[in-house]
Design an enzyme around this catalytic site. Structure first.
Site, PDB file in Angstrom:
ATOM      1  N   TYR A  28      16.994  89.831  -2.683  1.00  0.00           N
ATOM      2  CA  TYR A  28      15.644  89.921  -3.267  1.00  0.00           C
ATOM      3  C   TYR A  28      14.700  88.856  -2.695  1.00  0.00           C
ATOM      4  O   TYR A  28      13.740  88.478  -3.354  1.00  0.00           O
ATOM      5  CB  TYR A  28      15.729  89.789  -4.786  1.00  0.00           C
ATOM      6  CG  TYR A  28      16.140  91.072  -5.491  1.00  0.00           C
ATOM      7  CD1 TYR A  28      15.352  92.223  -5.401  1.00  0.00           C
ATOM      8  CD2 TYR A  28      17.281  91.142  -6.267  1.00  0.00           C
ATOM      9  CE1 TYR A  28      15.695  93.396  -6.048  1.00  0.00           C
ATOM     10  CE2 TYR A  28      17.641  92.319  -6.922  1.00  0.00           C
ATOM     11  CZ  TYR A  28      16.848  93.434  -6.803  1.00  0.00           C
ATOM     12  OH  TYR A  28      17.183  94.599  -7.459  1.00  0.00           O
ATOM     13  N   PHE A  30       9.762  86.009 -11.920  1.00  0.00           N
ATOM     14  CA  PHE A  30      11.007  86.584 -12.437  1.00  0.00           C
ATOM     15  C   PHE A  30      12.190  86.430 -11.477  1.00  0.00           C
ATOM     16  O   PHE A  30      13.290  86.894 -11.767  1.00  0.00           O
ATOM     17  CB  PHE A  30      10.808  88.064 -12.789  1.00  0.00           C
ATOM     18  CG  PHE A  30      10.291  88.938 -11.663  1.00  0.00           C
ATOM     19  CD1 PHE A  30      11.141  89.421 -10.675  1.00  0.00           C
ATOM     20  CD2 PHE A  30       8.944  89.279 -11.605  1.00  0.00           C
ATOM     21  CE1 PHE A  30      10.677  90.228  -9.648  1.00  0.00           C
ATOM     22  CE2 PHE A  30       8.464  90.092 -10.581  1.00  0.00           C
ATOM     23  CZ  PHE A  30       9.334  90.563  -9.600  1.00  0.00           C
ATOM     24  N   THR A  60       9.402 101.323 -12.309  1.00  0.00           N
ATOM     25  CA  THR A  60      10.163 100.071 -12.472  1.00  0.00           C
ATOM     26  C   THR A  60      10.274  99.685 -13.941  1.00  0.00           C
ATOM     27  O   THR A  60      11.338  99.288 -14.410  1.00  0.00           O
ATOM     28  CB  THR A  60       9.465  98.932 -11.683  1.00  0.00           C
ATOM     29  OG1 THR A  60       9.334  99.337 -10.323  1.00  0.00           O
ATOM     30  CG2 THR A  60      10.261  97.634 -11.758  1.00  0.00           C
ATOM     31  N   GLU A 119      17.926  96.634   3.972  1.00  0.00           N
ATOM     32  CA  GLU A 119      18.839  96.572   2.822  1.00  0.00           C
ATOM     33  C   GLU A 119      20.189  97.240   3.095  1.00  0.00           C
ATOM     34  O   GLU A 119      21.222  96.776   2.594  1.00  0.00           O
ATOM     35  CB  GLU A 119      18.174  97.219   1.602  1.00  0.00           C
ATOM     36  CG  GLU A 119      16.991  96.413   1.088  1.00  0.00           C
ATOM     37  CD  GLU A 119      16.293  97.066  -0.100  1.00  0.00           C
ATOM     38  OE1 GLU A 119      16.713  98.159  -0.534  1.00  0.00           O
ATOM     39  OE2 GLU A 119      15.324  96.466  -0.591  1.00  0.00           O
TER      40      GLU A 119
HETATM   41  P1  CMP Z   1      13.987  96.651  -8.217  1.00  0.00           P
HETATM   42  O1  CMP Z   1      13.569  98.042  -7.892  1.00  0.00           O
HETATM   43  O2  CMP Z   1      15.415  96.290  -8.032  1.00  0.00           O
HETATM   44  O3  CMP Z   1      13.075  95.619  -7.395  1.00  0.00           O
HETATM   45  C1  CMP Z   1      12.753  94.337  -7.831  1.00  0.00           C
HETATM   46  C2  CMP Z   1      13.236  94.085  -9.225  1.00  0.00           C
HETATM   47  O4  CMP Z   1      12.592  93.012  -9.877  1.00  0.00           O
HETATM   48  C3  CMP Z   1      12.891  95.282 -10.118  1.00  0.00           C
HETATM   49  O5  CMP Z   1      13.642  96.391  -9.763  1.00  0.00           O
HETATM   50  C4  CMP Z   1      13.127  94.702 -11.484  1.00  0.00           C
HETATM   51  O6  CMP Z   1      14.517  94.631 -11.796  1.00  0.00           O
HETATM   52  C5  CMP Z   1      12.596  93.288 -11.273  1.00  0.00           C
HETATM   53  N1  CMP Z   1      11.221  93.150 -11.734  1.00  0.00           N
HETATM   54  C6  CMP Z   1      10.112  93.702 -11.213  1.00  0.00           C
HETATM   55  N2  CMP Z   1       9.015  93.333 -11.901  1.00  0.00           N
HETATM   56  C7  CMP Z   1       9.465  92.519 -12.876  1.00  0.00           C
HETATM   57  C8  CMP Z   1       8.820  91.794 -13.922  1.00  0.00           C
HETATM   58  N3  CMP Z   1       7.491  91.848 -14.109  1.00  0.00           N
HETATM   59  N4  CMP Z   1       9.593  91.067 -14.753  1.00  0.00           N
HETATM   60  C9  CMP Z   1      10.935  91.009 -14.576  1.00  0.00           C
HETATM   61  N5  CMP Z   1      11.603  91.660 -13.584  1.00  0.00           N
HETATM   62  C10 CMP Z   1      10.866  92.409 -12.767  1.00  0.00           C
END
Ligand code: CMP
Length: 137
Positions: free
Chosen positions: A49, A57, A91, A126
């Site tokens: 990430y 976050f 998301t 990825e």
């Molecule tokens: P993912 O698609 O795995 O990509 C990035 C990840 O960050 C997302 O899914 C969530 O799990 C996390 N994420 C994205 N936005 C937020 C947020 N505002 N607060 C907490 N976690 C977040």
């Protein structure tokens, strides 16, 4: 034909929805060409990430992603990157359309059951982060 990287996150494994998530992709004609269960270290999650490293976050997300086993998958099909994102839903599960994986199984924006690459460039970075050529059919 396109490929994408999907991950069933620790909350998905804990909730025992691995089979249901894989089925939702397969039922749409998407092919699983690589799959494995992994326990990410905090460092491996941080590397995955890294594009989010400046987000508030980041620490919580990478702690969560290293809190239990995950299932990483390489999925293949026509336009599979966008199709997987449609099947997952938004998301934030509160905004995810009915019938999507996150609408049905996710509890919050961080613990949202499943990940999918967001672009061809992300997929290209990825997939090799988790899979060697030999591990894909
Ligand atoms: P993912 O698609 O795995 O990509 C990035 C990840 O960050 C997302 O899914 C969530 O799990 C996390 N994420 C994205 N936005 C937020 C947020 N505002 N607060 C907490 N976690 C977040």
């Amino acid at each position: 034909m396109q490929r994408t990287l999907s991950i069933i996150k620790p909350d998905g494994v804990r909730k025992q929805v691995i089979g249901r998530v894989v089925s939702m992709f397969e039922e749409k004609g998407i092919r699983v060409v690589g799959i494995k269960m992994l326990c990410l270290t905090k460092e491996k999650a941080m590397g995955f990430y890294r594009v989010h490293k400046d987000r508030p976050f980041f620490d919580s997300l990478t702690t969560f992603m290293s809190s239990g086993p995950v299932v990483a998958m390489v999925l293949e099909g026509e336009d599979v990157i966008d199709r997987v994102r449609d099947i997952m839903g938004a998301t934030d599960p509160k905004k995810a359309a009915g019938g999507t994986i996150r609408n049905m199984y996710a509890s919050d924006i961080e613990k949202n059951i499943v990940h999918g690459s967001d672009s061809p460039e992300s997929a290209a970075a990825e997939i090799p982060y988790f899979f060697s050529e030999m591990e894909m059919g």
